[in-house]
Write an enzyme that holds these catalytic residues in place. Structure first.
Site, PDB file in Angstrom:
ATOM      1  N   SER A 233       6.345  -9.654 -10.181  1.00  0.00           N
ATOM      2  CA  SER A 233       7.512  -9.102  -9.482  1.00  0.00           C
ATOM      3  C   SER A 233       8.796  -9.411 -10.239  1.00  0.00           C
ATOM      4  O   SER A 233       9.640  -8.526 -10.418  1.00  0.00           O
ATOM      5  CB  SER A 233       7.623  -9.678  -8.065  1.00  0.00           C
TER       6      SER A 233
ATOM      7  N   TYR B 247      -1.225  -2.972  -3.056  1.00  0.00           N
ATOM      8  CA  TYR B 247      -1.284  -2.119  -4.255  1.00  0.00           C
ATOM      9  C   TYR B 247      -1.796  -0.728  -3.891  1.00  0.00           C
ATOM     10  O   TYR B 247      -2.479  -0.547  -2.884  1.00  0.00           O
ATOM     11  CB  TYR B 247      -2.240  -2.715  -5.292  1.00  0.00           C
TER      12      TYR B 247
ATOM     13  N   GLN C 285       5.633 -15.680  -2.999  1.00  0.00           N
ATOM     14  CA  GLN C 285       6.632 -14.738  -3.520  1.00  0.00           C
ATOM     15  C   GLN C 285       7.477 -15.334  -4.646  1.00  0.00           C
ATOM     16  O   GLN C 285       7.732 -14.680  -5.651  1.00  0.00           O
ATOM     17  CB  GLN C 285       7.559 -14.276  -2.399  1.00  0.00           C
TER      18      GLN C 285
ATOM     19  N   ARG D 240      -0.264 -11.548  -3.725  1.00  0.00           N
ATOM     20  CA  ARG D 240       0.998 -10.984  -3.215  1.00  0.00           C
ATOM     21  C   ARG D 240       1.135 -11.371  -1.750  1.00  0.00           C
ATOM     22  O   ARG D 240       1.037 -10.539  -0.860  1.00  0.00           O
ATOM     23  CB  ARG D 240       0.946  -9.478  -3.392  1.00  0.00           C
TER      24      ARG D 240
ATOM     25  N   ASP E 133       5.763 -15.336  -8.093  1.00  0.00           N
ATOM     26  CA  ASP E 133       5.197 -14.053  -8.495  1.00  0.00           C
ATOM     27  C   ASP E 133       5.899 -13.501  -9.745  1.00  0.00           C
ATOM     28  O   ASP E 133       6.940 -12.848  -9.660  1.00  0.00           O
ATOM     29  CB  ASP E 133       5.335 -13.089  -7.301  1.00  0.00           C
TER      30      ASP E 133
HETATM   31  P1  NAD Z   1       2.206  -1.627  -9.357  1.00  0.00           P
HETATM   32  O1  NAD Z   1       2.966  -2.086 -10.550  1.00  0.00           O
HETATM   33  O2  NAD Z   1       0.758  -1.907  -9.268  1.00  0.00           O
HETATM   34  O3  NAD Z   1       2.416  -0.037  -9.214  1.00  0.00           O
HETATM   35  C1  NAD Z   1       3.703   0.530  -9.245  1.00  0.00           C
HETATM   36  C2  NAD Z   1       3.795   1.596  -8.181  1.00  0.00           C
HETATM   37  O4  NAD Z   1       3.022   2.741  -8.571  1.00  0.00           O
HETATM   38  C3  NAD Z   1       3.271   1.181  -6.802  1.00  0.00           C
HETATM   39  O5  NAD Z   1       4.288   1.346  -5.850  1.00  0.00           O
HETATM   40  C4  NAD Z   1       2.108   2.137  -6.553  1.00  0.00           C
HETATM   41  O6  NAD Z   1       1.978   2.496  -5.190  1.00  0.00           O
HETATM   42  C5  NAD Z   1       2.531   3.324  -7.382  1.00  0.00           C
HETATM   43  N1  NAD Z   1       1.470   4.299  -7.695  1.00  0.00           N
HETATM   44  C6  NAD Z   1       0.182   4.076  -8.074  1.00  0.00           C
HETATM   45  N2  NAD Z   1      -0.474   5.248  -8.252  1.00  0.00           N
HETATM   46  C7  NAD Z   1       0.439   6.236  -8.006  1.00  0.00           C
HETATM   47  C8  NAD Z   1       0.383   7.643  -8.054  1.00  0.00           C
HETATM   48  N3  NAD Z   1      -0.747   8.295  -8.369  1.00  0.00           N
HETATM   49  N4  NAD Z   1       1.505   8.346  -7.763  1.00  0.00           N
HETATM   50  C9  NAD Z   1       2.661   7.701  -7.438  1.00  0.00           C
HETATM   51  N5  NAD Z   1       2.771   6.375  -7.391  1.00  0.00           N
HETATM   52  C10 NAD Z   1       1.669   5.640  -7.660  1.00  0.00           C
HETATM   53  O7  NAD Z   1       2.890  -2.155  -8.027  1.00  0.00           O
HETATM   54  P2  NAD Z   1       3.916  -3.346  -7.828  1.00  0.00           P
HETATM   55  O8  NAD Z   1       5.276  -2.869  -8.151  1.00  0.00           O
HETATM   56  O9  NAD Z   1       3.441  -4.543  -8.569  1.00  0.00           O
HETATM   57  O10 NAD Z   1       3.818  -3.676  -6.285  1.00  0.00           O
HETATM   58  C11 NAD Z   1       3.129  -2.903  -5.342  1.00  0.00           C
HETATM   59  C12 NAD Z   1       3.513  -3.400  -3.972  1.00  0.00           C
HETATM   60  O11 NAD Z   1       3.033  -4.732  -3.755  1.00  0.00           O
HETATM   61  C13 NAD Z   1       4.997  -3.559  -3.691  1.00  0.00           C
HETATM   62  O12 NAD Z   1       5.693  -2.412  -3.483  1.00  0.00           O
HETATM   63  C14 NAD Z   1       4.949  -4.458  -2.470  1.00  0.00           C
HETATM   64  O13 NAD Z   1       4.700  -3.699  -1.311  1.00  0.00           O
HETATM   65  C15 NAD Z   1       3.806  -5.330  -2.777  1.00  0.00           C
HETATM   66  N6  NAD Z   1       4.307  -6.635  -3.204  1.00  0.00           N
HETATM   67  C16 NAD Z   1       4.228  -7.666  -2.318  1.00  0.00           C
HETATM   68  C17 NAD Z   1       4.685  -8.919  -2.698  1.00  0.00           C
HETATM   69  C18 NAD Z   1       4.601 -10.075  -1.756  1.00  0.00           C
HETATM   70  O14 NAD Z   1       4.439  -9.891  -0.581  1.00  0.00           O
HETATM   71  N7  NAD Z   1       4.653 -11.284  -2.268  1.00  0.00           N
HETATM   72  C19 NAD Z   1       5.211  -9.129  -3.961  1.00  0.00           C
HETATM   73  C20 NAD Z   1       5.279  -8.039  -4.845  1.00  0.00           C
HETATM   74  C21 NAD Z   1       4.817  -6.815  -4.438  1.00  0.00           C
END
Ligand code: NAD
Length: 395
Positions: free
Chosen positions: A136, A232, A130, A125, A133
């Site tokens: 995403s 994450y 990006q 990530r 990905d």
């Molecule tokens: P994910 O699918 O792993 O998890 C979904 C969400 O669940 C996350 O926001 C996580 O914080 C939340 N979560 C986990 N345990 C929890 C709990 N007990 N209670 C409430 N919420 C909880 O996450 P995702 O959607 O794949 O992405 C996570 C983060 O990664 C994004 O929000 C972003 O900041 C980052 N990201 C960065 C890039 C990049 O820079 N290229 C790309 C994609 C995502």
């Protein structure tokens, strides 16, 4: 180099790894693309469109699976012609979702067959990656579709209406876990007129939730350092989850639609909504549990089933991107073409093991598990697989 796109065989899978536009982009950078006849039909893309885009359309899966580099959506499985892994050419390359952190059997099988396999789930990530990905892009689609499914099941409408026939109160939508899918869900629910709420353990999420016109749900919990270096969520203690469930219950009870997406990489989904909390919801309410494939965030979730308990419907669909197959495939195809643009040099696969993107997503190579997250180690200096028709380069 020949790149193969077989028709997906997993039950209910309607996506395809490349859409005609992505074929056009790939052909322009060198490789020949072979697409199995009918591969794109369930996503709305006919054979003719692939042929016009420059692909060679072939009958049956054998030629596409026997290519130097095979592009898939779902991890290889059992097909009419035998297991797809056995139909890959020894030493060939594969890019696909492979669930390597959850299911080691396929990964080991790919290693045994000498396949150079990349798992799109492990794409780092980082800003540079990006556009590659796929987690995403597919989560974006899932978040959108979750709202539509919830809205369709709810016996109420989303927006507030003041009419001659009376006033309708707006639906309250709560999104628990506001990552990529959750943000899209909040935006979509808002556009449909709901009053929206978001909750996540990662502190940075508050601002993102508020920027979408939603209210951030504040729980009386010490989340501490809740985010890992990859962005994450970190796993919490069982005591934390117990308190979280208790605190979250009243917000769940007050909602018409709850969408849960909470995940911690490599673990079963945290249990955030107990059966009692569901039973405190108003009859007719809906929960869409996007974590269903990993066990679900709700105690009553059953993977790929709609459960009705005390009048509340809990939707446990495990493959929502497949329900929007044209756009999901378009985005996935774009992710793959960008990744290939990164991996290919003069039309051949070129592996730089010191590159963060290659090292992050490569799971098997040279007969071994090589990914550090799977307990393997990257080769230090080695040539790329010869069967891919590639001139290798080392890292
Ligand atoms: P994910 O699918 O792993 O998890 C979904 C969400 O669940 C996350 O926001 C996580 O914080 C939340 N979560 C986990 N345990 C929890 C709990 N007990 N209670 C409430 N919420 C909880 O996450 P995702 O959607 O794949 O992405 C996570 C983060 O990664 C994004 O929000 C972003 O900041 C980052 N990201 C960065 C890039 C990049 O820079 N290229 C790309 C994609 C995502």
């Amino acid at each position: 180099m020949i790149i193969g796109v077989p028709k997906e065989i997993a039950r209910g899978e309607r996506r395809v790894a490349l859409v005609p536009d992505s074929v056009k982009q790939l052909v322009a950078i060198g490789p020949e693309v072979v697409v199995q006849s009918g591969a794109g039909v369930s996503a709305g893309f006919e054979d003719e469109a692939y042929a016009e885009a420059g692909a060679r359309v072939v009958d049956g899966a054998a030629e596409a699976l026997g290519a130097d580099l095979v592009l898939k959506v779902q991890m290889p499985g059992e097909s009419e012609g035998g297991h797809e892994v056995d139909q890959l050419r020894e030493g060939a390359a594969l890019i696909s979702f492979l669930k390597p952190l959850d299911q080691t059997e396929i990964t080991q099988r790919l290693a045994d067959r000498g396949i150079t396999a990349f798992s799109v789930e492990l794409m780092p990530r980082i800003t540079r990656a990006q556009s590659m990905d796929a987690l995403s892009s597919q989560s974006t689609i899932a978040g959108y579709k979750a709202v539509l499914m919830g809205a369709d099941t709810l016996p109420r409408i989303f927006p507030m209406l003041v009419t001659a026939a009376g006033t309708l109160q707006p639906a309250r939508v709560l999104v628990v876990g506001v990552g990529v899918a959750g943000l899209q869900a909040l935006g979509t629910a808002k556009r449909l007129g709901a009053v929206t709420y978001g909750y996540d353990t990662r502190a940075v999420v508050r601002e993102q939730v508020e920027s979408l016109g939603a209210r951030f749900v504040e729980l009386d919990l010490d989340v501490g350092d809740s985010e890992d270096s990859g962005g994450y969520a970190k796993a919490q203690t069982e005591e934390f989850y117990q308190r979280q469930r208790a605190e979250l219950g009243k917000h769940v009870a007050a909602s018409d639609l709850v969408i849960t997406t909470a995940l911690v990489p490599g673990q079963t989904a945290p249990l955030l909504i107990e059966a009692d909390a569901v039973r405190n919801m108003r009859p007719g309410s809906v929960i869409v549990d996007l974590a269903a494939e990993k066990g679900g965030n709700c105690e009553l979730t059953q993977a790929d089933q709609n459960v009705v308990d005390s009048g509340v419907t809990i939707i446990g669909h495990t493959n929502l991107p497949s329900e929007v197959p044209a756009h999901a495939s378009q985005m996935y195809g774009k992710n793959l073409v960008t990744f290939l643009d990164h991996l290919l040099e003069e039309g051949a696969l070129s592996l730089d093991f010191s590159d963060e993107i290659t090292a992050g997503s490569l799971v098997t190579h040279g007969g071994k598990l090589v990914n550090e997250r799977l307990g393997g180690s990257m080769p230090q200096a080695e040539t790329a697989p010869e069967a891919s028709g590639a001139e290798g380069e080392e890292g």
